[in-house]
Design a protein around this motif. Structure first.
Motif, PDB file in Angstrom:
ATOM      1  N   TYR A 146       0.838  -1.195   0.000  1.00 36.26           N
ATOM      2  CA  TYR A 146       0.000   0.000   0.000  1.00 36.26           C
ATOM      3  C   TYR A 146       0.874   1.247   0.000  1.00 36.26           C
ATOM      4  CZ  TYR A 146       1.196   0.328   4.972  1.00 36.26           C
ATOM      5  OH  TYR A 146       1.882   0.420   6.148  1.00 36.26           O
ATOM      6  N   ILE A 147       0.255   2.381  -0.292  1.00 41.46           N
ATOM      7  CA  ILE A 147       0.931   3.665  -0.191  1.00 41.46           C
ATOM      8  C   ILE A 147       0.186   4.513   0.826  1.00 41.46           C
ATOM      9  CG2 ILE A 147       1.844   3.647  -2.545  1.00 41.46           C
ATOM     10  CD1 ILE A 147      -0.441   5.498  -3.354  1.00 41.46           C
ATOM     11  N   GLN A 148       0.900   5.436   1.436  1.00 39.26           N
ATOM     12  CA  GLN A 148       0.294   6.349   2.397  1.00 39.26           C
ATOM     13  C   GLN A 148       0.146   7.724   1.762  1.00 39.26           C
ATOM     14  OE1 GLN A 148       3.065   5.688   5.763  1.00 39.26           O
ATOM     15  NE2 GLN A 148       1.269   5.037   6.914  1.00 39.26           N
ATOM     16  N   LEU A 205       0.337   8.470 -10.175  1.00 40.60           N
ATOM     17  CA  LEU A 205       1.593   9.221 -10.194  1.00 40.60           C
ATOM     18  C   LEU A 205       2.297   9.153  -8.841  1.00 40.60           C
ATOM     19  CD1 LEU A 205       0.469  12.327 -12.276  1.00 40.60           C
ATOM     20  CD2 LEU A 205       1.939  10.448 -13.022  1.00 40.60           C
ATOM     21  N   TRP A 206       1.518   9.145  -7.771  1.00 40.83           N
ATOM     22  CA  TRP A 206       2.106   9.015  -6.431  1.00 40.83           C
ATOM     23  C   TRP A 206       2.845   7.685  -6.317  1.00 40.83           C
ATOM     24  CZ3 TRP A 206       0.821  13.104  -3.019  1.00 40.83           C
ATOM     25  CH2 TRP A 206       1.386  13.002  -1.744  1.00 40.83           C
ATOM     26  N   LEU A 207       2.203   6.625  -6.793  1.00 42.47           N
ATOM     27  CA  LEU A 207       2.823   5.299  -6.736  1.00 42.47           C
ATOM     28  C   LEU A 207       4.053   5.236  -7.628  1.00 42.47           C
ATOM     29  CD1 LEU A 207       2.718   2.358  -5.772  1.00 42.47           C
ATOM     30  CD2 LEU A 207       1.161   1.876  -7.664  1.00 42.47           C
ATOM     31  N   GLU A 208       3.959   5.781  -8.843  1.00 44.42           N
ATOM     32  CA  GLU A 208       5.082   5.730  -9.777  1.00 44.42           C
ATOM     33  C   GLU A 208       6.264   6.580  -9.301  1.00 44.42           C
ATOM     34  OE1 GLU A 208       5.673   4.127 -12.692  1.00 44.42           O
ATOM     35  OE2 GLU A 208       3.847   2.930 -12.482  1.00 44.42           O
ATOM     36  N   THR A 209       5.984   7.612  -8.522  1.00 47.82           N
ATOM     37  CA  THR A 209       7.060   8.465  -8.008  1.00 47.82           C
ATOM     38  C   THR A 209       7.919   7.717  -6.999  1.00 47.82           C
ATOM     39  OG1 THR A 209       5.712  10.438  -8.359  1.00 47.82           O
ATOM     40  CG2 THR A 209       7.567  10.654  -6.850  1.00 47.82           C
ATOM     41  N   GLY A 210       7.312   6.778  -6.290  1.00 52.25           N
ATOM     42  CA  GLY A 210       8.076   5.957  -5.354  1.00 52.25           C
ATOM     43  C   GLY A 210       8.581   6.738  -4.155  1.00 52.25           C
ATOM     44  N   THR A 214      10.880   8.811  -3.832  1.00 55.29           N
ATOM     45  CA  THR A 214      11.285  10.204  -4.032  1.00 55.29           C
ATOM     46  C   THR A 214      10.133  11.173  -3.769  1.00 55.29           C
ATOM     47  OG1 THR A 214      10.766  10.319  -6.411  1.00 55.29           O
ATOM     48  CG2 THR A 214      12.927   9.451  -5.795  1.00 55.29           C
ATOM     49  N   ILE A 215       8.920  10.644  -3.511  1.00 56.43           N
ATOM     50  CA  ILE A 215       7.792  11.521  -3.196  1.00 56.43           C
ATOM     51  C   ILE A 215       8.094  12.352  -1.951  1.00 56.43           C
ATOM     52  CG2 ILE A 215       6.553   9.888  -1.703  1.00 56.43           C
ATOM     53  CD1 ILE A 215       4.945  12.186  -4.337  1.00 56.43           C
ATOM     54  N   LYS A 216       8.995  11.867  -1.099  1.00 54.70           N
ATOM     55  CA  LYS A 216       9.339  12.582   0.133  1.00 54.70           C
ATOM     56  C   LYS A 216      10.414  13.640  -0.095  1.00 54.70           C
ATOM     57  CE  LYS A 216       8.216   8.580   3.039  1.00 54.70           C
ATOM     58  NZ  LYS A 216       8.720   7.613   4.057  1.00 54.70           N
ATOM     59  N   HIS A 217      10.998  13.669  -1.282  1.00 49.84           N
ATOM     60  CA  HIS A 217      12.068  14.616  -1.565  1.00 49.84           C
ATOM     61  C   HIS A 217      11.490  15.977  -1.966  1.00 49.84           C
ATOM     62  CE1 HIS A 217      14.889  11.032  -2.720  1.00 49.84           C
ATOM     63  NE2 HIS A 217      14.471  10.984  -1.477  1.00 49.84           N
ATOM     64  N   PRO A 218      12.239  17.049  -1.752  1.00 48.97           N
ATOM     65  CA  PRO A 218      11.776  18.372  -2.202  1.00 48.97           C
ATOM     66  C   PRO A 218      11.591  18.446  -3.717  1.00 48.97           C
ATOM     67  CG  PRO A 218      13.592  18.576  -0.638  1.00 48.97           C
ATOM     68  CD  PRO A 218      13.495  17.125  -0.991  1.00 48.97           C
ATOM     69  N   ASP A 219      12.380  17.656  -4.447  1.00 49.78           N
ATOM     70  CA  ASP A 219      12.303  17.648  -5.907  1.00 49.78           C
ATOM     71  C   ASP A 219      12.107  16.204  -6.377  1.00 49.78           C
ATOM     72  OD1 ASP A 219      12.384  18.582  -8.537  1.00 49.78           O
ATOM     73  OD2 ASP A 219      14.559  18.323  -8.674  1.00 49.78           O
ATOM     74  N   PRO A 220      10.874  15.666  -6.262  1.00 49.46           N
ATOM     75  CA  PRO A 220      10.654  14.257  -6.623  1.00 49.46           C
ATOM     76  C   PRO A 220      10.868  14.015  -8.105  1.00 49.46           C
ATOM     77  CG  PRO A 220       8.570  15.370  -6.230  1.00 49.46           C
ATOM     78  CD  PRO A 220       9.644  16.326  -5.821  1.00 49.46           C
ATOM     79  N   GLY A 255      10.961  14.138 -26.728  1.00 46.41           N
ATOM     80  CA  GLY A 255      10.292  14.807 -25.627  1.00 46.41           C
ATOM     81  C   GLY A 255       8.912  14.214 -25.389  1.00 46.41           C
ATOM     82  N   ARG A 256       8.613  13.926 -24.154  1.00 48.36           N
ATOM     83  CA  ARG A 256       7.316  13.374 -23.783  1.00 48.36           C
ATOM     84  C   ARG A 256       6.759  14.169 -22.605  1.00 48.36           C
ATOM     85  NH1 ARG A 256       5.508   9.777 -27.718  1.00 48.36           N
ATOM     86  NH2 ARG A 256       7.193   8.366 -28.305  1.00 48.36           N
ATOM     87  N   ASN A 257       5.442  14.275 -22.542  1.00 47.35           N
ATOM     88  CA  ASN A 257       4.825  14.918 -21.392  1.00 47.35           C
ATOM     89  C   ASN A 257       5.090  14.088 -20.143  1.00 47.35           C
ATOM     90  OD1 ASN A 257       3.760  17.272 -22.359  1.00 47.35           O
ATOM     91  ND2 ASN A 257       1.746  16.425 -22.821  1.00 47.35           N
ATOM     92  N   SER A 258       5.838  14.663 -19.214  1.00 47.26           N
ATOM     93  CA  SER A 258       6.133  14.007 -17.949  1.00 47.26           C
ATOM     94  C   SER A 258       5.528  14.831 -16.819  1.00 47.26           C
ATOM     95  CB  SER A 258       7.644  13.864 -17.756  1.00 47.26           C
ATOM     96  OG  SER A 258       8.200  13.064 -18.788  1.00 47.26           O
ATOM     97  N   HIS A 259       5.336  14.183 -15.674  1.00 47.39           N
ATOM     98  CA  HIS A 259       4.624  14.829 -14.574  1.00 47.39           C
ATOM     99  C   HIS A 259       5.430  14.703 -13.281  1.00 47.39           C
ATOM    100  CE1 HIS A 259       1.292  14.738 -17.390  1.00 47.39           C
ATOM    101  NE2 HIS A 259       1.375  13.418 -17.443  1.00 47.39           N
ATOM    102  N   GLN A 260       5.344  15.748 -12.471  1.00 56.39           N
ATOM    103  CA  GLN A 260       5.994  15.753 -11.163  1.00 56.39           C
ATOM    104  C   GLN A 260       4.954  16.132 -10.107  1.00 56.39           C
ATOM    105  OE1 GLN A 260       8.627  18.993  -9.928  1.00 56.39           O
ATOM    106  NE2 GLN A 260      10.230  17.472  -9.503  1.00 56.39           N
ATOM    107  N   VAL A 261       4.741  15.259  -9.147  1.00 58.15           N
ATOM    108  CA  VAL A 261       3.760  15.513  -8.090  1.00 58.15           C
ATOM    109  C   VAL A 261       4.230  16.670  -7.216  1.00 58.15           C
ATOM    110  CG1 VAL A 261       2.610  14.558  -6.056  1.00 58.15           C
ATOM    111  CG2 VAL A 261       2.981  13.116  -8.068  1.00 58.15           C
TER     112      VAL A 261
END
Length: 209
Positions: free
Chosen positions: A97-99, A124-129, A131-137, A188-194
């Protein structure tokens, strides 16, 4: 999701429909909002996500079932994963699970996001892994085939969800080069950053700081 958020040791909940409507920020929580909650609970009961115990004149009692729709009694995923990971690792994987931050609820985002937007936020939260806790995920590129094969998302859901999250500043979207070994040339592809700080520190309709 809201039922899972408030559950603790005992997967049995009793809340007035009005209280749920207020938690989710629904309009007219005592009337129209409460009706929406009751309709949602009936749908969850019919699809074996909950076992709904109703009695005239009393608040409904909700018994949580597995979120897979199997109809089995719900168990807290952390405790279940720990119990199974050595003896039955394949079975344990189903309980990963994710929190999510509590501000998804307390800041009103859970009621403001559409279904596609909430779905894409979870993906996207799950895919970020971690690094979601980092200032720059990390930036996430989710191709149509990846979205479909991993998460069962349609192209419409993927695009609508990402557009809404971008508009609300919950993600940044930018054209970024995919890894060079993925194609014969860089594209170039559309990428996303939470943007977790927006979800935690802002409310819907307010500009990010």
């Amino acid at each position: 999701m809201s039922l899972l958020w408030v559950v603790h040791d005992d997967p049995t909940l009793t809340f007035p429909a009005r209280a749920w409507a207020e938690l989710l920020g629904l309009d007219q929580p005592a009337t129209a909002g409460a009706r929406r909650i009751k309709n949602a609970l009936r749908w969850l009961d019919a699809n074996q996500f909950i076992d709904l115990e109703s009695a005239r004149g009393h608040d409904a009692i909700v018994h949580l079932l597995e979120d897979s729709g199997s109809g089995r009694r719900y168990e807290l995923p952390g405790a279940t994963y720990t119990r199974l990971r050595r003896s039955k690792p394949a079975a344990a994987d189903a309980h990963r699970y994710i929190q999510l931050p509590r501000e998804l609820w307390t800041n009103g985002w859970i009621g403001a996001l559409s279904g596609p937007a909430l779905t894409m936020l979870l993906v996207l939260w799950l895919e970020t892994g971690k690094t979601i806790k980092h200032p720059d995920p990390k930036w996430v590129w989710l191709s149509p085939s990846m979205a479909h094969d991993r998460y069962g998302l349609s192209e419409e859901t993927r695009l609508k969800g990402a557009q809404e999250l971008t508009r609300l500043h919950l993600i940044r979207t930018s054209q970024r080069a995919v890894p060079p070994d993925a194609f014969q040339f860089r594209r170039g592809r559309n990428s996303h950053q939470v943007q977790q700080q927006v979800l935690v520190g802002q409310q819907p309709g307010t500009a990010p700081a």
